[in-house]
Scaffold this motif. Sequence first.
Motif, PDB file in Angstrom:
ATOM      1  N   TRP A  17       0.922  -1.185   0.003  1.00 17.11           N
ATOM      2  CA  TRP A  17      -0.098   0.144  -0.114  1.00 17.11           C
ATOM      3  C   TRP A  17       0.489   1.317  -0.021  1.00 17.11           C
ATOM      4  O   TRP A  17       0.337   2.390   0.133  1.00 17.11           O
ATOM      5  CB  TRP A  17      -0.763   0.027   1.297  1.00 17.11           C
ATOM      6  CG  TRP A  17      -1.800  -1.279   1.335  1.00 17.11           C
ATOM      7  CD1 TRP A  17      -1.413  -2.425   1.638  1.00 17.11           C
ATOM      8  CD2 TRP A  17      -3.260  -1.478   0.504  1.00 17.11           C
ATOM      9  NE1 TRP A  17      -2.568  -3.265   1.744  1.00 17.11           N
ATOM     10  CE2 TRP A  17      -3.645  -2.773   0.823  1.00 17.11           C
ATOM     11  CE3 TRP A  17      -3.597  -0.696  -0.438  1.00 17.11           C
ATOM     12  CZ2 TRP A  17      -4.680  -3.116   0.195  1.00 17.11           C
ATOM     13  CZ3 TRP A  17      -4.968  -0.973  -1.099  1.00 17.11           C
ATOM     14  CH2 TRP A  17      -5.399  -2.220  -0.619  1.00 17.11           C
ATOM     15  N   GLY A  18       2.233   1.174  -0.378  1.00 15.78           N
ATOM     16  CA  GLY A  18       2.994   2.193  -0.184  1.00 15.78           C
ATOM     17  C   GLY A  18       3.091   3.265  -1.232  1.00 15.78           C
ATOM     18  O   GLY A  18       3.486   4.506  -0.982  1.00 15.78           O
ATOM     19  N   CYS A  19       2.170   3.135  -2.405  1.00 15.65           N
ATOM     20  CA  CYS A  19       2.120   4.060  -3.440  1.00 15.65           C
ATOM     21  C   CYS A  19       0.855   4.062  -4.239  1.00 15.65           C
ATOM     22  O   CYS A  19      -0.058   2.849  -3.751  1.00 15.65           O
ATOM     23  CB  CYS A  19       3.371   4.282  -4.399  1.00 15.65           C
ATOM     24  SG  CYS A  19       3.640   2.634  -5.619  1.00 15.65           S
ATOM     25  N   ASP A  20       0.469   4.471  -5.318  1.00 18.04           N
ATOM     26  CA  ASP A  20      -0.662   4.070  -6.077  1.00 18.04           C
ATOM     27  C   ASP A  20      -0.500   3.025  -7.159  1.00 18.04           C
ATOM     28  O   ASP A  20      -1.377   2.661  -7.832  1.00 18.04           O
ATOM     29  CB  ASP A  20      -0.924   5.520  -7.027  1.00 18.04           C
ATOM     30  CG  ASP A  20      -1.590   6.807  -5.984  1.00 18.04           C
ATOM     31  OD1 ASP A  20      -1.881   6.280  -4.881  1.00 18.04           O
ATOM     32  OD2 ASP A  20      -1.783   7.700  -6.646  1.00 18.04           O
ATOM     33  N   LYS A  21       0.537   2.427  -7.015  1.00 18.40           N
ATOM     34  CA  LYS A  21       0.695   1.181  -7.854  1.00 18.40           C
ATOM     35  C   LYS A  21      -0.223  -0.064  -7.198  1.00 18.40           C
ATOM     36  O   LYS A  21      -0.543  -0.935  -7.811  1.00 18.40           O
ATOM     37  CB  LYS A  21       2.122   0.678  -8.302  1.00 18.40           C
ATOM     38  CG  LYS A  21       2.936   1.690  -9.112  1.00 18.40           C
ATOM     39  CD  LYS A  21       4.398   1.277  -9.084  1.00 18.40           C
ATOM     40  CE  LYS A  21       4.982   2.338  -9.872  1.00 18.40           C
ATOM     41  NZ  LYS A  21       6.485   2.013 -10.160  1.00 18.40           N
ATOM     42  N   TYR A  22      -0.031  -0.099  -6.009  1.00 16.38           N
ATOM     43  CA  TYR A  22      -0.928  -1.169  -5.229  1.00 16.38           C
ATOM     44  C   TYR A  22      -0.351  -2.580  -5.803  1.00 16.38           C
ATOM     45  O   TYR A  22      -0.956  -3.552  -6.230  1.00 16.38           O
ATOM     46  CB  TYR A  22      -2.227  -1.153  -5.402  1.00 16.38           C
ATOM     47  CG  TYR A  22      -2.864   0.025  -4.782  1.00 16.38           C
ATOM     48  CD1 TYR A  22      -2.132   0.959  -3.658  1.00 16.38           C
ATOM     49  CD2 TYR A  22      -4.003   0.657  -5.190  1.00 16.38           C
ATOM     50  CE1 TYR A  22      -2.892   1.869  -3.265  1.00 16.38           C
ATOM     51  CE2 TYR A  22      -4.471   1.566  -4.816  1.00 16.38           C
ATOM     52  CZ  TYR A  22      -4.049   2.505  -3.526  1.00 16.38           C
ATOM     53  OH  TYR A  22      -4.572   3.499  -3.404  1.00 16.38           O
ATOM     54  N   CYS A  23       0.830  -2.737  -5.784  1.00 18.66           N
ATOM     55  CA  CYS A  23       1.585  -3.866  -6.388  1.00 18.66           C
ATOM     56  C   CYS A  23       1.282  -5.314  -5.459  1.00 18.66           C
ATOM     57  O   CYS A  23       1.169  -5.041  -4.164  1.00 18.66           O
ATOM     58  CB  CYS A  23       3.068  -3.697  -6.397  1.00 18.66           C
ATOM     59  SG  CYS A  23       3.601  -2.725  -7.655  1.00 18.66           S
ATOM     60  N   SER A  24       1.439  -6.374  -6.074  1.00 20.50           N
ATOM     61  CA  SER A  24       1.247  -7.394  -5.293  1.00 20.50           C
ATOM     62  C   SER A  24       2.810  -7.886  -4.660  1.00 20.50           C
ATOM     63  O   SER A  24       3.608  -7.139  -4.980  1.00 20.50           O
ATOM     64  CB  SER A  24       1.158  -8.572  -6.382  1.00 20.50           C
ATOM     65  OG  SER A  24       1.426 -10.093  -5.828  1.00 20.50           O
ATOM     66  N   VAL A  25       2.467  -8.455  -3.381  1.00 15.30           N
ATOM     67  CA  VAL A  25       3.866  -8.538  -2.529  1.00 15.30           C
ATOM     68  C   VAL A  25       5.052  -9.301  -3.205  1.00 15.30           C
ATOM     69  O   VAL A  25       6.083  -9.048  -2.770  1.00 15.30           O
ATOM     70  CB  VAL A  25       3.622  -9.404  -1.116  1.00 15.30           C
ATOM     71  CG1 VAL A  25       2.332  -8.358  -0.466  1.00 15.30           C
ATOM     72  CG2 VAL A  25       2.839 -10.706  -1.315  1.00 15.30           C
ATOM     73  N   ASP A  26       4.586 -10.327  -4.266  1.00 11.48           N
ATOM     74  CA  ASP A  26       5.653 -10.672  -4.904  1.00 11.48           C
ATOM     75  C   ASP A  26       6.286 -10.087  -6.095  1.00 11.48           C
ATOM     76  O   ASP A  26       6.916 -10.664  -6.863  1.00 11.48           O
ATOM     77  CB  ASP A  26       5.122 -12.504  -5.002  1.00 11.48           C
ATOM     78  CG  ASP A  26       4.055 -12.383  -5.892  1.00 11.48           C
ATOM     79  OD1 ASP A  26       3.405 -11.315  -6.434  1.00 11.48           O
ATOM     80  OD2 ASP A  26       3.543 -13.525  -6.142  1.00 11.48           O
ATOM     81  N   ALA A  27       5.565  -9.021  -6.329  1.00 14.01           N
ATOM     82  CA  ALA A  27       6.218  -8.297  -7.739  1.00 14.01           C
ATOM     83  C   ALA A  27       6.138  -6.805  -7.361  1.00 14.01           C
ATOM     84  O   ALA A  27       5.248  -5.884  -7.960  1.00 14.01           O
ATOM     85  CB  ALA A  27       5.246  -8.585  -8.752  1.00 14.01           C
ATOM     86  N   LEU A  28       6.825  -6.305  -6.350  1.00 15.24           N
ATOM     87  CA  LEU A  28       6.780  -4.830  -5.886  1.00 15.24           C
ATOM     88  C   LEU A  28       7.619  -4.216  -7.049  1.00 15.24           C
ATOM     89  O   LEU A  28       8.708  -4.447  -7.525  1.00 15.24           O
ATOM     90  CB  LEU A  28       7.641  -4.735  -4.754  1.00 15.24           C
ATOM     91  CG  LEU A  28       7.148  -5.381  -3.465  1.00 15.24           C
ATOM     92  CD1 LEU A  28       7.965  -5.175  -2.225  1.00 15.24           C
ATOM     93  CD2 LEU A  28       5.601  -4.911  -3.228  1.00 15.24           C
ATOM     94  N   GLY A  29       6.722  -3.143  -7.551  1.00 17.01           N
ATOM     95  CA  GLY A  29       7.439  -2.256  -8.624  1.00 17.01           C
ATOM     96  C   GLY A  29       7.765  -0.998  -8.579  1.00 17.01           C
ATOM     97  O   GLY A  29       8.444  -0.326  -9.284  1.00 17.01           O
ATOM     98  N   CYS A  30       8.126  -0.719  -7.335  1.00 18.67           N
ATOM     99  CA  CYS A  30       8.763   0.634  -6.930  1.00 18.67           C
ATOM    100  C   CYS A  30      10.274   0.782  -7.028  1.00 18.67           C
ATOM    101  O   CYS A  30      10.954   1.370  -7.243  1.00 18.67           O
ATOM    102  CB  CYS A  30       8.627   1.037  -5.698  1.00 18.67           C
ATOM    103  SG  CYS A  30       8.626   0.024  -4.364  1.00 18.67           S
ATOM    104  N   GLY A  31      10.769  -0.500  -6.990  1.00 19.46           N
ATOM    105  CA  GLY A  31      12.202  -0.793  -7.132  1.00 19.46           C
ATOM    106  C   GLY A  31      13.289  -0.239  -6.075  1.00 19.46           C
ATOM    107  O   GLY A  31      14.157  -0.111  -6.111  1.00 19.46           O
TER     108      GLY A  31
END
Length: 70
Positions: A17-31
């Motif tokens: 929930w850290g940004c507007d991407k709402y990534c899956s926990v196994d595919a964090l996109g923020c890098g």
Amino acid sequence: MAKKFPLHPKHPERICWGCDKYCSVDALGCGNGSGRTMHPAEVLGEDWYLYGDWGIEPDDDGKNVRPDGH
């Protein structure tokens, strides 16, 4: 404009929930190399949005919020 933010997601542990991407926990996109950001309900309880100065207001359906009531 920011995405809608759910007040009570069914499985908050599956999403970062850290940004507007709402990534899956196994595919964090923020890098940024960090771990998952927890949903406020996981940390503060189901009534998390009722206390403090979040700058949010629930939508008419009471399921989501947008920052600054937008």
